[in-house]
Design an enzyme around this catalytic site. Structure first.
Site, PDB file in Angstrom:
ATOM      1  N   GLY A 210       4.476  -7.928 -10.326  1.00  0.00           N
ATOM      2  CA  GLY A 210       5.358  -7.293  -9.347  1.00  0.00           C
ATOM      3  C   GLY A 210       4.575  -6.872  -8.123  1.00  0.00           C
ATOM      4  N   ASN A 211       5.181  -6.032  -7.297  1.00  0.00           N
ATOM      5  CA  ASN A 211       4.467  -5.520  -6.120  1.00  0.00           C
ATOM      6  C   ASN A 211       4.939  -4.101  -5.826  1.00  0.00           C
ATOM      7  OD1 ASN A 211       6.763  -5.631  -4.159  1.00  0.00           O
ATOM      8  ND2 ASN A 211       6.679  -7.803  -4.714  1.00  0.00           N
ATOM      9  N   HIS A 212       4.332  -3.495  -4.816  1.00  0.00           N
ATOM     10  CA  HIS A 212       4.565  -2.064  -4.557  1.00  0.00           C
ATOM     11  C   HIS A 212       5.760  -1.777  -3.650  1.00  0.00           C
ATOM     12  CE1 HIS A 212       0.974  -0.817  -6.594  1.00  0.00           C
ATOM     13  NE2 HIS A 212       0.224  -1.660  -5.880  1.00  0.00           N
TER      14      HIS A 212
END
Ligand code: CTP
Length: 401
Positions: A210-212
Site C-alpha cells: 500500500g502507500n501513505h
C-alpha cells in the site's frame, strides 16, 4: 447549503407568525445563524423571548429602545450588511405594500431597504386579500425588484375560509431555499466522479502492498464540488478520510482492480472526473490464501502491473466529459506531468511535488495546474481545502465558462 449562512428573518403580524419559530429552528438545524426582526404588530402573535431563545440572538423591532437610558440605536444598515440572505415570513399584505412603495416606518422595513443580500418573502393572508389585484401586483413588483417569492399554499385559512393565501410551511420554505441556492451554484446539474486514498494490494490474508495516501485531497475536492452544487460520487480506498457531508455518495474499495471497476461504472454518467487516488502501480500475481509463514529465507513476491484507471478513462471519454488527473512527481515535475497529461488524455493535470508541507498526510499542498495547451498556473502553499476550491474554480472557468 445553508450552513454558515447569516440569515435575517423578518416576521410580520399574521397568525402564521407562530410557524416562524419552527422556521428559526430548522434554519439553525441546517447550520445557519439567524437574527430575527419583528414588525411592531408581529409582537402580538409571537414573543421576542421565544424567538431570542431559539435564535440565540436578541430580537429587535424598534430603531431604538425608548426605555434604554443609554439610547442604543439598532442600526438597520449594519443588520442589512450582516446578512447573507433575508427572509420575510410571514409577509402580510401591508408589508408587501410597504416593500413595494419603500415605506420605512419600522425597523424591519429599514433593514429590508438597506439589505444588499437576496431577499425572500413568504406571504400569508386571507384568500380575498391575496387575490386582490393590488396584492398580486405587489408580488409581481417585488419580484421585478429582484426579490424572490416563496409561493403560498392553498388550504384552510385563519378566517375559516378555504383558498390560496396560507404561508408555505417551514419545511417547504427550507426546501425552497435549498433549491434556489442550488440553482445559483456553478456545478448545479453536474455529476462529478472523484477517487481518493490509497489502494491495498493483498499479499496474503494479513499483508498488503500500500502507500501513505490519506485521501485528504480527494475528499476536499469531493466536499468542494458538493458545495459548488455538483452531485458527487466518491470512490475511496482503505484507511482514507471520508467526507462528513451526507449528500456525497461514497463507495468503498480496497484494491486497484476494485477501484477501476467502481470508477469505470460511474464514469459514463460523469460530467467531470477527478482521479486523486494514489493507486498502487503493481499487485502480487498470486495472493496466498493462508498467512505466509517464515521459512528461513526471504520470499520473492512476483508482481504484475495494475491497469491505469486514468488512461483507461482517457481513452473512452467523450468530448463533453472533463477528465482531471494528478501527477505525483519528485523530479522533472513539469516535464513528467505534461507527458502524463497527454499520454492519459486528460484535460487538466494537477502536479503535486511532495515536500515537507505538502503531499501524503499533510493538511497543506503546493500544486501546479497544467492544461492541455500546457499553460501552467502555480498555486502557492495552501490548505487542501483551499487547493480543492482553486482546482474547481479553475476547471469551472476553463470548461464551463
Ligand atoms: N493512476 C491511475 N491508475 C494507476 C496509476 C495512476 O488512474 N494504476 C492515476 C492517478 O490517480 C493520477 C495519475 O494517474 O491521477 C498519475 O498518477 P501517478 O502516480 O503520478 O503516476 P503513474 O501514472 O502511476 O506513473 P509513475 O508512478 O511512473 O510516475
Amino acid at each position: 447549503m445553508l450552513s454558515g449562512k447569516k440569515v435575517l428573518l423578518g416576521i410580520t403580524g399574521s397568525i402564521a407568525a407562530y410557524k416562524s419559530s419552527f422556521l428559526v429552528r430548522l434554519l439553525i438545524k441546517h447550520g445557519a445563524e439567524v437574527k430575527v426582526i419583528l414588525s411592531p404588530s408581529a409582537r402580538a402573535f409571537v414573543t421576542p423571548l421565544t424567538l431570542a431563545t431559539l435564535s440565540k440572538h436578541p430580537v429587535l423591532w424598534e430603531f431604538y429602545d425608548p426605555d434604554d437610558e443609554e439610547g442604543k440605536w439598532n442600526n438597520h444598515v449594519d443588520l442589512g450588511l450582516w446578512a447573507d440572505m433575508m427572509i420575510i415570513a410571514p409577509a402580510t399584505a401591508s408589508t408587501l405594500s410597504k416593500m413595494v412603495s419603500g415605506s420605512c416606518d419600522n425597523l424591519l422595513m429599514g433593514v429590508y431597504l438597506s439589505a444588499k443580500c437576496p431577499v425572500y418573502f413568504a406571504p400569508a393572508m386571507d384568500l380575498d386579500m391575496f387575490k386582490h389585484a393590488s396584492t398580486q401586483d405587489n408580488i409581481k413588483s417585488l419580484q421585478s425588484f429582484g426579490n424572490t417569492y416563496i409561493p403560498t399554499n392553498s388550504g384552510e385559512l385563519a378566517s375559516g375560509l378555504i383558498g390560496e393565501g396560507r404561508m408555505a410551511e417551514p419545511e417547504e420554505i427550507i426546501d425552497f431555499l435549498l433549491m434556489d441556492l442550488q440553482k445559483g451554484l456553478p456545478l448545479n446539474g453536474k455529476k462529478v466522479l472523484i477517487n481518493a486514498g490509497p489502494t491495498y494490494e493483498a499479499i496474503d490474508p494479513v499483508r498488503f502492498i500500500g502507500n501513505h495516501s490519506s485521501g485528504k485531497m480527494g475528499v476536499a475536492l469531493a466536499e468542494a464540488a458538493h458545495r459548488m452544487g455538483a452531485a458527487v460520487h466518491l470512490v475511496v480506498g482503505p484507511n482514507s478520510v471520508v467526507p462528513t457531508e451526507k449528500a456525497i455518495t461514497v463507495q468503498y474499495v480496497v484494491s486497484a482492480l476494485e477501484m477501476k471497476e467502481a470508477c469505470d461504472a460511474a464514469f459514463k454518467d460523469a460530467d467531470m472526473t477527478i482521479l486523486a487516488a494514489a493507486i498502487a502501480d503493481y499487485r502480487p500475481i498470486n495472493v496466498a490464501t493462508q498467512k505466509i509463514k517464515k521459512k528461513g529465507e526471504a520470499p520473492v513476491i512476483e508482481l504484475v502491473e495494475n491497469p491505469d484507471i486514468l488512461a483507461g478513462l482517457g481513452s473512452i471519454k467523450n468530448e463533453n466529459q472533463v477528465l482531471i488527473g494528478f501527477a505525483l512527481e519528485t523530479n522533472n515535475g513539469i516535464e513528467n506531468a505534461i507527458a502524463k497529461l497527454h499520454k492519459k488524455n486528460c484535460d487538466l493535470i494537477v502536479l503535486n511535488q511532495p515536500s515537507e508541507n505538502s503531499g501524503f498526510g499533510a493538511d497543506t499542498n503546493k500544486v501546479t495546474l497544467i492544461g492541455k495547451d500546457e499553460k501552467q498556473v502555480e498555486l502557492s502553499l495552501k490548505t487542501k481545502v483551499e487547493i480543492a476550491e482553486e482546482i474547481l474554480h479553475h476547471s469551472i472557468n476553463t470548461f464551463y465558462p
